[in-house]
Structure formats: structure tokens, C-alpha cells
Design an enzyme around this catalytic site. Structure first.
Site, mmCIF file in Angstrom:
data_model
loop_
_atom_site.group_PDB
_atom_site.id
_atom_site.type_symbol
_atom_site.label_atom_id
_atom_site.label_comp_id
_atom_site.label_asym_id
_atom_site.label_seq_id
_atom_site.Cartn_x
_atom_site.Cartn_y
_atom_site.Cartn_z
ATOM 1 N N LYS A 233 36.219 46.901 36.182
ATOM 2 C CA LYS A 233 36.285 47.802 37.337
ATOM 3 C C LYS A 233 35.815 49.210 36.975
ATOM 4 C CE LYS A 233 37.999 45.102 40.607
ATOM 5 N NZ LYS A 233 37.271 44.782 41.857
ATOM 6 N N TYR B 94 46.550 43.869 33.518
ATOM 7 C CA TYR B 94 45.270 43.891 34.241
ATOM 8 C C TYR B 94 44.133 43.498 33.301
ATOM 9 C CZ TYR B 94 42.145 45.274 38.035
ATOM 10 O OH TYR B 94 41.219 45.263 39.050
#
Length: 258
Positions: A166, A159
């Protein structure tokens, strides 16, 4: 129909992030439309419009406008039209994210400044912009929703830089909730489990991530855009009027597992 079956009846909402019928934003839009909401829908650019406009028409969206948050003036033009035609706004769904592929696939350690700034600008700062423009239209309160992911809180292999981005988005959500709460504006980050969307396809070894989520989640199944849509419909409704500033997981319980 009974108002209880149409919890968003009379509400007007903006959906940002539909790319096709598999988009999380489309799952939200469809659920909110069925719940009685009137929608405004955006598309990224001329290339995306032929895919998005038919979906918007199927949702009876009265406002369909281009929105690339990196293009000066487009956000202002969008909200100007919403203000002129509706004069109010009850909810916003922010479902956009971007990172240059080289930075997305590389280590956080090696992320370029340009890649980091673009990822933050599109994926996080744009939510602040939408909130700022929505605030004066939410005269009787409203709801702002954005999409996050488990990788904001825990390290998820591959990720990469989107994890810190995020995390910033989730923190932004809490601060917006604090600042806008006195005006009756609620703010949430929604964190779905992995979904097979066009955006997710850019993550390396995504199929392995999907398999792990299915195996580890207590429900042993993946969520879909309909699950996300129903949760966002609830959060935008008066049924959730006492909730704000939360990161709401929709992942079959994956996030509770050690």
C-alpha cells in the site's frame, strides 16, 4: 434536481472492486449513482457475477463486464467497450487488492517472491494499468481514486506485507498525479479506517484491530462504506478540482493519534 444536489450529473465512471453489498466499492458506486453519475461496473469472475450483477442493475449500470487484472486481455476489452459506448470517462474507482494467504499471514521478512509480486501486481500495478487506459478517455480531465490503508504509513500489527504494497500504491498515486495533472486528471489514494469487508476478513486478528480503531479515534466510532462513498463522490466532483495527489483519510481521525 438542482445540479448542486447532483454533483456528478453528466459524468461517467468505472467502479472496479464490487464483490457484494458490503464492499467499499459498492459504497462508492451507490453514492456516485445518487450523485447523478452513470456507471460501469466490473465483477471478478463467473463465481462473483451472481452477487455483483444485481447490485449493478440496481445502480442502473449500463456496462457490466468481467475484470480479473491477472487475466490477459480483460482490461483492454473493458476499456474498448467503454470507449465504444461512451467515448469518454470521468472517473475511476480502483478498489481491489490481493495477497496469497500464506504471505499475508507471515512476516514481511519471510514473504515469498511470488507472493510479493502477485500482491504488487493486483494491488498496485493494476492501478497504473487503469490509469493508462483511462487517460485517452479523459479528454476533459477526470479523477482516479484508489483505496489504501493506514498501514502504508505506520506499522499495523498483522497487516504485514500489505503495508509495503500500500505504501507503493500511495507513492504511485503521487507520481500519477504529477504526470497526469497537465491533462486535468486528478489522482488520490483514499485511506478508510478498518471496515468489515470480505477482503479485510483475511487479516489475522481483525476484530482486535477494529476495537482499537474505535477506542483510539477521536470520534470513537467506525466509518462505513457510505462514509467512503461520500468522500469519493466529493473527490470526483468539480468541488475538489484544486486537489490532487493526496492520501485522504476517512477514519474518524484515527490517523492523527500518536
Amino acid at each position: 434536481m438542482n445540479m448542486a444536489l447532483k454533483p456528478l450529473a453528466g459524468k461517467k465512471g468505472l467502479i472496479v472492486g464490487i464483490a457484494n453489498e458490503h464492499s467499499i466499492a459498492y459504497g462508492c458506486a451507490r453514492s456516485m449513482h445518487l450523485a447523478g453519475a452513470e456507471l460501469a461496473v466490473t465483477y471478478l469472475n463467473e463465481k462473483a457475477e451472481p452477487y455483483v450483477r444485481p447490485l449493478a442493475e440496481a445502480l442502473s449500470a449500463g456496462i457490466v463486464e468481467p475484470l480479473n487484472v491477472e487475466t490477459p486481455g480483460q482490461t483492454e476489452a473493458l476499456f474498448e467497450r467503454i470507449g465504444e459506448e461512451w467515448g469518454q470517462l470521468d472517473f475511476v474507482v480502483h478498489s481491489i487488492a490481493f495477497c496469497p494467504m500464506q504471505d499475508l499471514h507471515g512476516r514481511v521478512t519471510d514473504c515469498s517472491l511470488d507472493g510479493f509480486l502477485r500482491a504488487m501486481r493486483v494491488s498496485c500495478f493494476s492501478f497504473i494499468e487503469l490509469a493508462r487506459h483511462a487517460e485517452p478517455l479523459m479528454k476533459e480531465g477526470g479523477t482516479l481514486l484508489t483505496m489504501s490503508y493506514y498501514g502504508a504509513d505506520k506499522v499495523v500489527e498483522n497487516y504485514n506485507i500489505m503495508g509495503p504494497v500500500k505504501a507503493a500504491l500511495e507513492s504511485t498515486t503521487r507520481y500519477l498525479a504529477h504526470e497526469l495533472g497537465p491533462k486535468g486528471i486528478r489522482v488520490h489514494a483514499v485511506s478508510p479506517g478498518p471496515l468489515k469487508t470480505r477482503a479485510a476478513s483475511g487479516i489475522a486478528h481483525f476484530d482486535a484491530l477494529i476495537d482499537e480503531a474505535k477506542q483510539r479515534a477521536p470520534q470513537h466510532k467506525l466509518v462505513d462504506i457510505e462514509d467512503v462513498g461520500h468522500t469519493c463522490t466529493f473527490l470526483a466532483s468539480d468541488y475538489a478540482r484544486a486537489q490532487t495527489g493526496q492520501t485522504v483519510y476517512i477514519d474518524g481521525g484515527f490517523n492523527i493519534m500518536a
